[in-house]
Design an enzyme around this catalytic site. Structure first.
Site, short mmCIF file in Angstrom:
data_model
loop_
_atom_site.label_atom_id
_atom_site.label_comp_id
_atom_site.label_asym_id
_atom_site.label_seq_id
_atom_site.Cartn_x
_atom_site.Cartn_y
_atom_site.Cartn_z
CG ASP A 208 -2.26 0.83 1.23
OD1 ASP A 208 -2.94 0.95 0.39
OD2 ASP A 208 -1.92 1.61 2.88
CD GLU A 275 -2.02 2.88 -3.98
OE1 GLU A 275 -3.29 3.18 -3.88
OE2 GLU A 275 -1.68 2.75 -2.59
C1 GLC Z 1 -3.97 2.79 -0.35
C2 GLC Z 1 -5.64 2.70 -0.79
C3 GLC Z 1 -6.35 3.15 0.54
C4 GLC Z 1 -6.08 3.68 1.40
C5 GLC Z 1 -4.75 4.03 1.50
C6 GLC Z 1 -4.51 4.78 2.83
O1 GLC Z 1 -3.95 4.09 -1.71
O2 GLC Z 1 -5.83 1.62 -1.32
O3 GLC Z 1 -7.73 2.92 0.02
O4 GLC Z 1 -7.46 4.66 1.65
O5 GLC Z 1 -3.80 3.98 0.84
O6 GLC Z 1 -3.97 3.65 3.77
#
Ligand code: GLC
Length: 567
Positions: A208, A275
């Site tokens: 993440d 991500e």
């Molecule tokens: C990422 C996740 C999202 C979350 C954020 C904070 O972007 O995909 O859903 O709110 O991180 O952890």
């Protein structure tokens, strides 16, 4: 072909656990519900599942605020049911990826409550970013950083003696304090966490928010931003955290841990997928997938692109070329739990205009939506994404063509973005509405085992008409298109040949060849002639809608807003 790791061309199905299936009758999805529907996922023809965070969490950001990285959220199940799920999934040929959140934990994590209790200068506080405030009494935050989800990036605690105290940094919400990755305890904690889940059989992790994990150690003020800039844009212009390079030391370290795990367990092939949103900057994306860091990183530029062949050429072709040249595994997605669903995005009446599109459109837009057009384009997009070389991540409900639910009453909204921006941004609840499994409205369209419970997020009227049950009966449903495409996809993958992009999209076609196969998407509203170089010696493998291609005067035409695989 040389043996490649399983994940290089894999299709992974993303399960937002809370919204997938409720097996214990409390109105929210859980691992029991997932277990009941594993056969369905396997029947799609995917290779694995990515589970959004299902660790214990106060759910202030629905699991992205983890209070214990070594257990399962009690409302979702426990470790025993998780182990059972792993076993059943593996029997069905499905791999399981978890979601790891390294940037922050929950303010209810034992380390954070211990840090608050331990006081200034303690070892416990070193695991986070505690700082004194500015101003006469420390009443002002330590710097001017903004939070991603609105407001400032600092909150002040009350010290154990009751006095107003230090401030702590939170890139997202106050309920998500950022870890200090310069601290060895943090590094060790996550090493243990990765191994803990690998030992339980997990095949990898989606990682993440990797772009914000690094921080300038002095936390200097970010440059001023122009008045009127949205919170998200203001946050994204902070160079002292976004893409701050110290994070890459962590990813290199993780790769050593993972490579070592594989050497110790030679039958295991593990994967990490980052991500990392890097709009228009494949060069930045490349830094995350260097051979000693992540195995994959989502190539979000395709997801961020409007419905426009020229834009697809610029984004997908550009990303592909740079990632392919680096030897990285290219990884695509059109949907996830953070963005408006593709049916709605492509259904926006201005979705094809590059200039009318902003990243903001993904979570908040007032443009009118033509759902019929959105569906037609989404069908074509399914052939586009499943036709591209590399790995694909599908988001639950995408295979049903679910639209974004735009009219959730404000009182039902739960995404912290909504509250933190005081309603200026609606947030992401609309893509997290519970899945419809059956057409009857009892049991929340089959979502729940209870007939009397309310869903944690209301389903709109008519939701059941898009259910799995209904679509299984319809030969030309979106569900059956995904099934067909997934079944036929190996014909494209097995080519193993370099992809060649054809044209530049000016004629409305986004086209590429993969050895003897060709993928053609027409983003214009009208019929367009497919160049003979693409049709020669090839016939139709799959059309996004029946009759998308027609022959006229010796050439093949492709209907507007459709796609075809030829081979
Ligand atoms: C990422 C996740 C999202 C979350 C954020 C904070 O972007 O995909 O859903 O709110 O991180 O952890």
């Amino acid at each position: 072909m040389v043996n490649q790791p399983w994940w290089r061309n894999a299709v992974i199905y993303q399960v937002y656990v809370r919204s997938f299936a409720d097996g214990n009758g409390d109105g929210a999805g859980d691992l029991f519900g997932l277990l009941d529907h594993l056969e369905y996922i396997a029947s799609l023809g995917v290779d694995g599942i990515w589970l959004n965070p299902c660790y214990p969490s106060p759910q202030m950001d629905h699991g992205y605020d983890v209070s214990d990285y070594f257990d399962i959220e009690p409302a979702y199940g426990d470790l025993e049911i998780f182990d059972h799920l792993m076993m059943r999934a593996n029997k069905l040929g499905l791999r399981i990826l978890m979601d790891v959140v390294p940037n922050h934990c929950s303010d209810q994590h034992a380390w954070f409550t211990e840090a608050v209790a331990a006081g200034r200068g303690s070892r416990e506080r070193e695991r986070f970013w505690f700082r004194e405030g500015q101003g006469v009494d420390g009443e002002l935050p330590p710097n001017n950083w903004k939070a991603v989800f609105g407001g400032g990036a600092w909150s002040r605690i009350t010290e154990p003696d009751g006095s107003p105290g230090q401030w702590y940094l939170h890139t997202f919400t106050p309920w998500q304090p950022d870890f200090n990755w310069l601290n060895e305890d943090v590094v060790d904690y996550f090493d243990r966490m990765l191994r803990f889940w690998f030992d339980r059989g997990v095949d990898g992790f989606r990682v993440d928010a990797v772009t914000v994990v690094g921080k300038h150690p002095d936390l200097p003020n970010a440059p001023d931003t122009p008045a009127g800039m949205t919170e998200m844009a203001a946050w994204a212009s902070n160079p002292y955290t976004l893409f701050w390079p110290s994070a890459h030391d962590i990813w290199r370290h993780w790769r050593e841990v993972i490579d070592q795990y594989e050497r110790d367990n030679p039958i295991r092939e593990l994967v990490t997928v980052a991500e990392a949103y890097t709009p228009g900057r494949p060069d930045l994306l490349l830094k995350f997938v260097e051979p000693d860091q992540f195995h994959q990183s989502f190539t979000f530029d395709l997801l961020l692109s409007p419905w426009n062949a020229q834009s697809f050429h610029k984004t997908a072709a550009k990303s592909y070329r740079s990632l392919h040249a680096s030897g990285s595994s290219i990884t695509w997605a059109l949907n996830n739990h953070d963005v408006h669903r593709v049916v709605t995005r492509y259904g926006r009446t201005d979705a094809h205009l590059t200039s009318s599109w902003t990243g903001n459109n993904l979570v908040n837009s007032d443009a009118s939506v033509d759902l019929e057009m959105g569906h037609r384009r989404a069908r074509a997009a399914a052939l586009l994404i499943l036709g591209l070389p590399g790995a694909v991540y599908l988001y639950m409900g995408e295979e049903l063509g679910l639209p974004e639910v735009l009219d959730i009453p404000d009182s039902a909204r739960q995404d912290p973005i909504f509250a933190r921006t005081e309603g200026r941004e609606k947030g992401r609840d609309g893509c997290r509405v519970p899945m419809p499994w059956t057409s009857g409205s009892a049991n929340l369209n089959g979502f729940s085992t209870s007939t009397s419970v309310e869903a944690w997020m209301p389903q709109p009227a008519g939701w059941g008409e898009m259910s799995v049950e209904v679509q299984e009966q319809l030969g030309d449903s979106m569900l059956n298109l995904y099934r067909q495409a997934l079944q036929l996809r190996p014909r494209l993958v097995d080519e193993g040949k370099d992809i060649e992009f054809v044209g530049d999209g000016a004629d409305g076609l986004f086209s590429f060849t993969r050895g003897s196969c060709a993928v053609i998407v027409n983003t214009s509203a009208d019929f367009v002639e497919i160049p003979a170089t693409l049709t020669d010696n090839r016939s139709v493998i799959l059309e996004s809608v029946q009759g998308a291609t027609t022959n006229r005067d010796g050439s093949k035409l492709l209907a507007g807003n459709t796609a075809v695989w030829l081979g």
